[in-house]
Design a protein around this motif. Sequence first.
Motif, PDB file in Angstrom:
ATOM      1  N   ASN A  89      26.826  46.764  36.228  1.00  0.00           N
ATOM      2  CA  ASN A  89      28.376  47.920  36.771  1.00  0.00           C
ATOM      3  C   ASN A  89      28.548  47.340  37.755  1.00  0.00           C
ATOM      4  O   ASN A  89      29.553  47.800  39.081  1.00  0.00           O
ATOM      5  CB  ASN A  89      27.595  48.462  35.368  1.00  0.00           C
ATOM      6  CG  ASN A  89      28.856  49.678  36.409  1.00  0.00           C
ATOM      7  OD1 ASN A  89      29.925  50.162  35.543  1.00  0.00           O
ATOM      8  ND2 ASN A  89      28.400  51.140  36.792  1.00  0.00           N
ATOM      9  N   LEU A  92      30.130  44.658  39.599  1.00  0.00           N
ATOM     10  CA  LEU A  92      31.578  44.069  39.418  1.00  0.00           C
ATOM     11  C   LEU A  92      32.603  45.544  39.776  1.00  0.00           C
ATOM     12  O   LEU A  92      33.649  45.315  40.448  1.00  0.00           O
ATOM     13  CB  LEU A  92      31.867  44.309  37.861  1.00  0.00           C
ATOM     14  CG  LEU A  92      31.694  43.688  37.177  1.00  0.00           C
ATOM     15  CD1 LEU A  92      31.023  43.433  35.263  1.00  0.00           C
ATOM     16  CD2 LEU A  92      31.571  41.871  38.333  1.00  0.00           C
ATOM     17  N   LYS A  93      31.282  46.545  40.080  1.00  0.00           N
ATOM     18  CA  LYS A  93      32.612  47.947  41.079  1.00  0.00           C
ATOM     19  C   LYS A  93      32.858  47.187  41.978  1.00  0.00           C
ATOM     20  O   LYS A  93      34.442  47.867  42.919  1.00  0.00           O
ATOM     21  CB  LYS A  93      31.437  48.681  41.110  1.00  0.00           C
ATOM     22  CG  LYS A  93      32.642  50.170  42.362  1.00  0.00           C
ATOM     23  CD  LYS A  93      32.161  51.561  41.548  1.00  0.00           C
ATOM     24  CE  LYS A  93      32.468  51.913  42.175  1.00  0.00           C
ATOM     25  NZ  LYS A  93      31.700  53.418  41.957  1.00  0.00           N
ATOM     26  N   GLY A 108      37.037  43.649  43.580  1.00  0.00           N
ATOM     27  CA  GLY A 108      35.972  44.190  42.346  1.00  0.00           C
ATOM     28  C   GLY A 108      37.394  45.303  41.373  1.00  0.00           C
ATOM     29  O   GLY A 108      37.968  45.239  41.500  1.00  0.00           O
ATOM     30  N   VAL A 109      35.888  45.718  40.320  1.00  0.00           N
ATOM     31  CA  VAL A 109      37.064  46.624  39.149  1.00  0.00           C
ATOM     32  C   VAL A 109      36.590  47.285  39.097  1.00  0.00           C
ATOM     33  O   VAL A 109      35.832  48.196  39.511  1.00  0.00           O
ATOM     34  CB  VAL A 109      36.942  46.140  37.851  1.00  0.00           C
ATOM     35  CG1 VAL A 109      36.969  47.044  36.388  1.00  0.00           C
ATOM     36  CG2 VAL A 109      36.380  44.833  37.125  1.00  0.00           C
ATOM     37  N   LYS A 110      37.219  48.394  40.017  1.00  0.00           N
ATOM     38  CA  LYS A 110      36.997  49.689  40.564  1.00  0.00           C
ATOM     39  C   LYS A 110      37.459  50.867  39.773  1.00  0.00           C
ATOM     40  O   LYS A 110      36.229  52.541  39.577  1.00  0.00           O
ATOM     41  CB  LYS A 110      38.408  49.633  41.961  1.00  0.00           C
ATOM     42  CG  LYS A 110      38.386  49.082  42.455  1.00  0.00           C
ATOM     43  CD  LYS A 110      37.499  49.182  43.631  1.00  0.00           C
ATOM     44  CE  LYS A 110      37.070  48.691  45.051  1.00  0.00           C
ATOM     45  NZ  LYS A 110      36.073  47.674  45.455  1.00  0.00           N
ATOM     46  N   ASP A 112      36.143  52.792  36.175  1.00  0.00           N
ATOM     47  CA  ASP A 112      35.127  53.325  35.808  1.00  0.00           C
ATOM     48  C   ASP A 112      35.437  52.258  34.579  1.00  0.00           C
ATOM     49  O   ASP A 112      34.305  51.636  33.642  1.00  0.00           O
ATOM     50  CB  ASP A 112      34.495  54.188  35.538  1.00  0.00           C
ATOM     51  CG  ASP A 112      33.701  54.630  37.168  1.00  0.00           C
ATOM     52  OD1 ASP A 112      34.116  54.034  38.664  1.00  0.00           O
ATOM     53  OD2 ASP A 112      34.056  56.044  37.369  1.00  0.00           O
ATOM     54  N   GLU A 114      37.377  50.418  33.011  1.00  0.00           N
ATOM     55  CA  GLU A 114      37.994  49.110  32.723  1.00  0.00           C
ATOM     56  C   GLU A 114      36.353  47.996  32.737  1.00  0.00           C
ATOM     57  O   GLU A 114      36.750  46.977  31.971  1.00  0.00           O
ATOM     58  CB  GLU A 114      38.661  48.569  33.934  1.00  0.00           C
ATOM     59  CG  GLU A 114      39.656  49.053  33.300  1.00  0.00           C
ATOM     60  CD  GLU A 114      41.268  48.567  34.262  1.00  0.00           C
ATOM     61  OE1 GLU A 114      40.668  47.543  35.533  1.00  0.00           O
ATOM     62  OE2 GLU A 114      42.390  48.604  34.329  1.00  0.00           O
ATOM     63  N   ARG A 115      35.898  48.701  33.686  1.00  0.00           N
ATOM     64  CA  ARG A 115      34.763  47.933  33.918  1.00  0.00           C
ATOM     65  C   ARG A 115      33.435  48.404  32.765  1.00  0.00           C
ATOM     66  O   ARG A 115      33.176  47.139  32.210  1.00  0.00           O
ATOM     67  CB  ARG A 115      33.672  48.806  35.014  1.00  0.00           C
ATOM     68  CG  ARG A 115      33.539  47.724  36.200  1.00  0.00           C
ATOM     69  CD  ARG A 115      32.721  48.036  37.506  1.00  0.00           C
ATOM     70  NE  ARG A 115      32.462  49.458  37.300  1.00  0.00           N
ATOM     71  CZ  ARG A 115      32.690  50.609  37.895  1.00  0.00           C
ATOM     72  NH1 ARG A 115      34.386  50.486  38.740  1.00  0.00           N
ATOM     73  NH2 ARG A 115      32.151  51.405  38.083  1.00  0.00           N
TER      74      ARG A 115
END
Length: 136
Positions: A89, A92-93, A108-110, A112, A114-115
Amino acid sequence: MTPRHAPVALWLAAGLLAAGASAAPDPAALQRGEQVYARCAACHAIEGNRTGPQHCGLWGRRAGTAQGYSTYSKALRDSAIVWDERSLNVFLKDPMKTVPGTAMGYAGVKDDGERADLIAWLKEATRPGKACQLVP
């Protein structure tokens, strides 16, 4: 359950969640997570190494140590990260902020949600007995 037992039940439930117990994965969340993973597929795959390392065997693996993958950055190899829901988590952010010098040039996957969906899908897709087989 009486009202005076409710705090104990909540405490027990929190303890089980902290210990890693979880309910069955939500099919809609898994579908959303698979869609998010499509962005990762340019460099990663579950079953084999590409530009980036395979994700099979991810859980509990120390960062920078995927079998058969040798082009990790020194920064990731030296990071001492062990992959679990929490570390993924954070990473990946914002991979480049989490591990400055990483070769993973991805913003990153901003989001929350989606992550969380991506991590849930990865956990399911890399579960032993699924299509996940380590490929050297």
